[in-house]
Design an enzyme around this catalytic site. Structure first.
Site, PDB file in Angstrom:
ATOM      1  N   HIS A 160      38.848  41.744  37.714  1.00  0.00           N
ATOM      2  CA  HIS A 160      37.674  41.221  38.402  1.00  0.00           C
ATOM      3  C   HIS A 160      37.633  39.728  38.135  1.00  0.00           C
ATOM      4  CE1 HIS A 160      33.527  41.386  40.042  1.00  0.00           C
ATOM      5  NE2 HIS A 160      33.427  40.276  39.333  1.00  0.00           N
ATOM      6  N   CYS A 161      37.709  38.941  39.171  1.00  0.00           N
ATOM      7  CA  CYS A 161      37.767  37.498  38.990  1.00  0.00           C
ATOM      8  C   CYS A 161      36.420  36.862  39.313  1.00  0.00           C
ATOM      9  CB  CYS A 161      38.850  36.915  39.888  1.00  0.00           C
ATOM     10  SG  CYS A 161      39.121  35.162  39.606  1.00  0.00           S
TER      11      CYS A 161
END
Lengths: 393, 158
Positions: A191-192
């Site tokens: 998850h960025c």
């Protein structure tokens, strides 16, 4: 009267399944105005914009920061450094810079706004079916059920498929549940927060293109701003050069601090792509030889070129969650039900015919639902009376 | 009037009995593939070979959709060169194959499954997790089921 057997048959087919007829409590007026799209009742924590066209994570603050940094730095570069460089050196500099900038922006938006490969949650019937199978397998004793896993052999490696309690499915291999977005994502990478979205099967290539092009852009800006300062200092001296072009200082600082992380990240992801691993797998050491002598990556194609091509140029699967489709009545629900309303699914079901790409499916459903064919062949006295009823809706 | 009542009776019989789910087969990796194991609930509803044939054909369609080869590379490189804007106007190969699949499923439903009181649901509608087969009660085994009462409320020509 009926117009002809076949037409009245068709009328019969569609009018039968019409949910309006099955929910006498709802007025026709209400049905027409309460048409919802699927994204409005999406169970995860993702946020949707532009009527479901854009899908992002809940926290988008850091994404805004990314956007601001890129826009401001590039903007300053084009405004203050490019005129000088274009005159002194070549106009190719702003042109190449412009192309790079647009590419960076395009890939960033594509990464942030697209569906990373979210797996829709199981329908109640599926969940019940799976639970039954699990109970049968476990013997369903004890207060605490044992962790639910299924083992499968892929390419000679034993892979454990975990059961996701939130989504009520067995996760496919390489899928993982993102706790921030509360969704299971296929081929989950990470998850960025910088792009404000998960990186998964559907947007990994955009993410990689983004960080790669951003590395080039950062290095490009850094190099040419330094060149600009140097050229100016030859003329007026170093301090004067800085005074004449203060924006350049800001750009150099931003670029200097970003270039290490971004270039490093690009290098890391290049390694991941060439070995066909996800960040998730690499961090956990799933395929590392430290786990065992025979541990290897079953998804790798064997050579770097094929791995790269499959990750970057492979077919792009469509989104599985159909966020802009209209919520249609799931007419075929196995609820314990004893009234026709549950038989036809949700009470605020909508007309099934108007769904987007799956329109044909709903028609198939309705016509096949009718399909003990014999009763369609009978002249349907009801159609003549039900037709007006439907048309009034 | 007697026809009317017969129709009612037959509508009773068009009620959903149960659903069978054919799960994904992950033995070949993450590629989309469904198990060809025959579910026991369908034993007396449809011949094994017919269902196997359907599942095998579906699997071959999915293989075609996800194939990495010349055409997919071309599509990928072209898309990258146009900064993926081309996806806004062009349909990807995967989407084309999915359309073929839904046509195939519709055809199979009309020809083979519906006459046997079964209904296939396109896996794309179930997130490609399962191939859902709805089983309807045999005709003529109608008891008064609620669906009929709701249906009769529409159609009653009283």
């Amino acid at each position: 009267m009926h117009l002809g057997v076949s037409e009245s048959m068709r009328e019969c087919e569609y009018s039968q399944i019409s949910t309006r007829s099955s929910t006498p409590m709802e007025t026709p007026y209400k049905k027409r105005t309460s048409r919802k799209r699927k994204w409005e009742s999406f169970p995860g924590r993702s946020k949707f914009y532009c009527d479901g066209r854009i899908m992002m994570a809940r926290q988008t603050g850091v994404f805004c920061l990314t956007l601001v940094l890129i826009l401001v730095t590039s903007g300053l570069f084009f405004t203050f450094d490019c005129p000088f460089l274009a005159l002194q050196l070549t106009t190719a500099i702003p042109v190449i810079g412009g192309v790079l900038f647009l590419f960076v922006l395009g890939t960033l938006l594509r990464t942030s706004f697209s569906d990373p490969g979210v797996l829709p949650r199981a329908t109640p019937d599926e969940a019940a079916d799976l639970e039954r199978q699990i109970d049968v397998a476990n013997g369903s004793t004890g207060y605490r059920p044992p962790p639910r896993t299924k083992e499968v052999v892929i390419n000679g490696q034993t892979v454990k498929l975990k059961y996701c309690f939130t989504c009520k499915i067995f996760r496919p291999p390489r899928a993982s549940h993102c706790s921030l977005c509360d969704n299971c994502v296929e081929r989950f990478d990470h998850h960025c927060p910088w792009v404000g979205n998960c990186v998964g099967r559907r947007n990994y290539r955009f993410f990689y293109m983004f960080i790669l092009s951003l590395s080039f852009l950062t290095i490009f800006i850094f190099a040419f701003v330094i060149t600009h300062i140097i050229l100016r200092s030859h003329r007026n001296g170093f301090l004067n050069a800085l005074k004449d072009s203060p924006a350049s200082v800001l750009e150099v600082v931003v670029c200097f601090f970003s270039v290490w992380s971004i270039v490093g990240l690009s290098g890391f992801h290049t390694y991941l792509i060439s070995s066909n691993q996800t960040t998730n797998e690499d961090i956990k050491g799933s395929w590392s030889s430290k786990r065992g002598k025979d541990n290897y990556n079953p998804y790798s194609h064997g050579n770097i070129f094929t791995n790269c091509c499959s990750a970057l140029c492979g077919p792009l699967p469509p989104s599985l969650i159909d966020r802009r489709g209209f919520i249609q009545s799931d007419t075929l629900q196995l609820a314990p039900p004893t009234n026709g309303i549950t038989m036809y699914g949700a009470t605020q079901s909508q007309q099934s015919h108007m769904v987007s790409e799956t329109g044909s499916e709903s028609v198939t459903k309705t016509s096949a639902f009718r399909a003990p064919n014999s009763f369609c062949r009978l002249p349907p006295p009801l159609s003549s009376s039900s037709r007006p009823v439907n048309q009034s809706f | 009037t007697s026809e009317f009542h017969n129709l009612q009776e037959l509508r009773h019989s068009a009620s959903l009995e149960t659903k069978v789910f054919i799960q994904r087969d992950y033995t070949e990796g993450t590629v989309c593939r469904f198990q060809t194991k025959f579910p026991s609930e369908l034993d007396n509803r449809i011949e094994r070979t017919l269902l196997e044939e359907t599942v095998k054909t579906l699997n071959s369609y999915y293989v075609e959709a996800e194939k990495i080869g010349g055409q997919s590379y071309l599509e990928g490189c072209l898309a990258c060169a146009t900064a993926y804007i081309i996806f806004l106007c062009m349909e990807t190969r995967y989407e084309k194959v999915l359309r073929k699949i839904s046509g195939y499923i519709q055809e199979q439903n009309e020809k083979i499954y519906a006459p046997r009181g079964l209904l296939l649901t396109d896996p794309i509608e179930r997130g490609m997790r399962v191939l859902e087969i709805s089983i309807f009660e045999d005709q003529g085994s109608g008891t008064s089921s609620p669906s009929s009462s709701s249906m009769s409320s529409t159609g009653s020509a009283r």
